[in-house]
Design an enzyme around this catalytic site. Structure first.
Site, PDB file in Angstrom:
ATOM      1  N   PRO A  80      43.030  41.934  31.670  1.00 51.55           N
ATOM      2  CG  PRO A  80      43.735  40.696  29.837  1.00 51.55           C
ATOM      3  CD  PRO A  80      44.256  41.495  30.995  1.00 51.55           C
ATOM      4  CB  CYS A  81      38.445  41.155  34.410  1.00 50.82           C
ATOM      5  SG  CYS A  81      39.577  42.350  35.142  1.00 50.82           S
ATOM      6  CD  GLN A  82      37.898  39.712  29.036  1.00 48.05           C
ATOM      7  OE1 GLN A  82      38.907  39.625  29.733  1.00 48.05           O
ATOM      8  NE2 GLN A  82      37.732  40.643  28.128  1.00 48.05           N
ATOM      9  N   GLY A  83      38.220  35.894  32.697  1.00 45.46           N
ATOM     10  CA  GLY A  83      38.313  34.564  33.275  1.00 45.46           C
ATOM     11  C   GLY A  83      38.353  34.544  34.788  1.00 45.46           C
ATOM     12  CG  PHE A  84      38.248  38.081  37.647  1.00 43.06           C
ATOM     13  CD1 PHE A  84      39.128  38.012  38.704  1.00 43.06           C
ATOM     14  CD2 PHE A  84      38.295  39.181  36.828  1.00 43.06           C
ATOM     15  CE1 PHE A  84      40.017  39.020  38.947  1.00 43.06           C
ATOM     16  CE2 PHE A  84      39.188  40.190  37.050  1.00 43.06           C
ATOM     17  CZ  PHE A  84      40.057  40.124  38.120  1.00 43.06           C
TER      18      PHE A  84
END
Length: 386
Positions: A80-84
């Site tokens: 998951p990369c939504q909170g990078f």
């Protein structure tokens, strides 16, 4: 041997596609118990690490997969990369980035010939493209030349217009490129004749190409295990019969709806949404879409049983119908609840989050073609039918 380590495996769509292309998954990893149960039922001979990747040591992967000191052909995954979070131009030392950082850590430790990184299409524009550039720098840092593209699953025989970000990385120093589409969208010529982008390619598969042979159950009907009539109308439907338990259909159970919901669903035009029903039937929710029989499906989401409606029957799609639209075989069984009453993923979540197997297969066959051109394998391997 063509080998794969599958991280963030979920229900196993990536592993299924690579298996169809002739690869052997040596080990899979995910932290979700229901996704693990689904994966292990459908891939019973693949060791599974039910563990948070942040706690998984490279040495443990080598030991439990049987790799030893060798390297796999491919490591794939979609952290998951939504909170990078970024610090300047680089990935920050931030807890939200830890899953991606551990994916890179495993890649660096295993040194596969290829990396397959998949994610949401929005990653391309995240923080003005800075996140993507930081990701590419991380893979370059550990020795991979990378290409990226947003691929449409419909271009690879999946009856669904599903955009996914795909990055392919190669240890050889050569750009890996991407598989050529096998299907194309129909276009209209000025004289009214129909052709297809690329001319020689067959048209995108439609919702009805995928679903027309399944039992036509009403809302509240169906079972977790059913038998197919044996009738099919096209090659895609025939291929979805499966190889584990041919003729068996799993997870074809429709949610029961109240009469007002049935009335509202019935009023939505085919290919339309909830905003198009009479005012007295509307609710504040507008992201309810009725599939169109003559077009590829919209993206199958984790809420398909309430947000993605059958084109003919006034109800949400079943898990099996959603799995068909994702190109899973009928005997690929999903475990878990249908409602979110537990901490683990539902059947809907697993289907909606999965990589379509036929998209994964196209990627796997593309990597195989690269290897064959490099003469690392003496002869082409026989490939399974679509």
């Amino acid at each position: 041997m063509l080998t794969v380590i599958d991280l963030f495996s979920g229900a196993g769509g990536m592993a299924e596609g690579f298996k169809q292309a002739g690869f052997k998954t040596l080990l899979a990893n995910d932290f979700d118990e229901m996704a693990a149960k689904t994966f292990q039922f459908n891939h019973p001979n693949v060791p599974f690490l039910l563990q948070d990747i942040r706690e998984v040591a490279v040495e443990s992967i080598r030991e439990q997969s049987g790799l030893g000191a060798s390297s796999p052909t491919v490591v794939c995954g979609g952290p998951p990369c939504q909170g990078f979070s970024l610090a300047g131009p680089r990935i920050a030392d931030d807890p939200r980035n830890k899953l991606f950082q551990d994916f890179v850590r495993v890649v660096e430790g295993l040194e596969p010939e290829f990396v397959v990184f998949e994610n949401v299409s929005g990653l391309v524009s995240m923080q003005g493209g800075a996140v993507l550039q930081a990701i590419l720098r991380e893979f370059r840092r550990v020795g991979y030349v990378c290409d990226f593209r947003v691929l449409n699953a419909a271009d690879y025989g999946v009856p669904q217009a599903r955009p996914r970000f795909i990055m392919l990385g190669a240890k050889s120093g050569q750009h890996p490129g991407f598989p050529q589409p096998t299907h194309a969208a129909p276009v209209e010529w000025e004289d009214g004749k129909r052709s297809f982008d690329g001319f020689e390619l067959p048209k995108h598969l439609t919702v009805w190409d995928a679903l027309s042979d399944l039992p036509m159950i009403e809302q509240g009907q169906g079972h977790e295990e059913m038998h197919h009539s044996g009738v099919y109308h096209n090659e895609f439907q025939q291929a979805r019969r499966g190889r584990r338990s041919p003729g068996v259909i799993f997870n074809h159970r429709a949610t029961g709806h109240s009469q007002p919901i049935i009335d509202r669903y019935a009023a939505i035009p085919e290919g339309g949404d909830n905003s198009q029903v009479p005012l007295e039937l509307r609710t504040k929710k507008v992201n309810v879409f009725k599939l169109h029989r003559g077009k590829p499906s919209r993206t199958v989401t984790c809420n398909h049983r309430t947000d993605l409606l059958h084109p003919v029957i006034p109800r949400g799609t079943t898990v099996r119908e959603a799995a068909r639209l994702q190109s899973f075989d009928d005997d690929y069984r999903f475990f878990g609840n249908l409602t979110r009453k537990a901490k683990w993923t539902t059947q809907d979540d697993q289907v909606g989050n999965a990589v379509p197997p036929l998209l994964a297969r196209a990627i796997a066959e593309h990597l195989l073609d690269i290897l064959e051109k490099e003469e690392k394998w003496q002869k082409p391997r026989e490939r399974a039918t679509a």
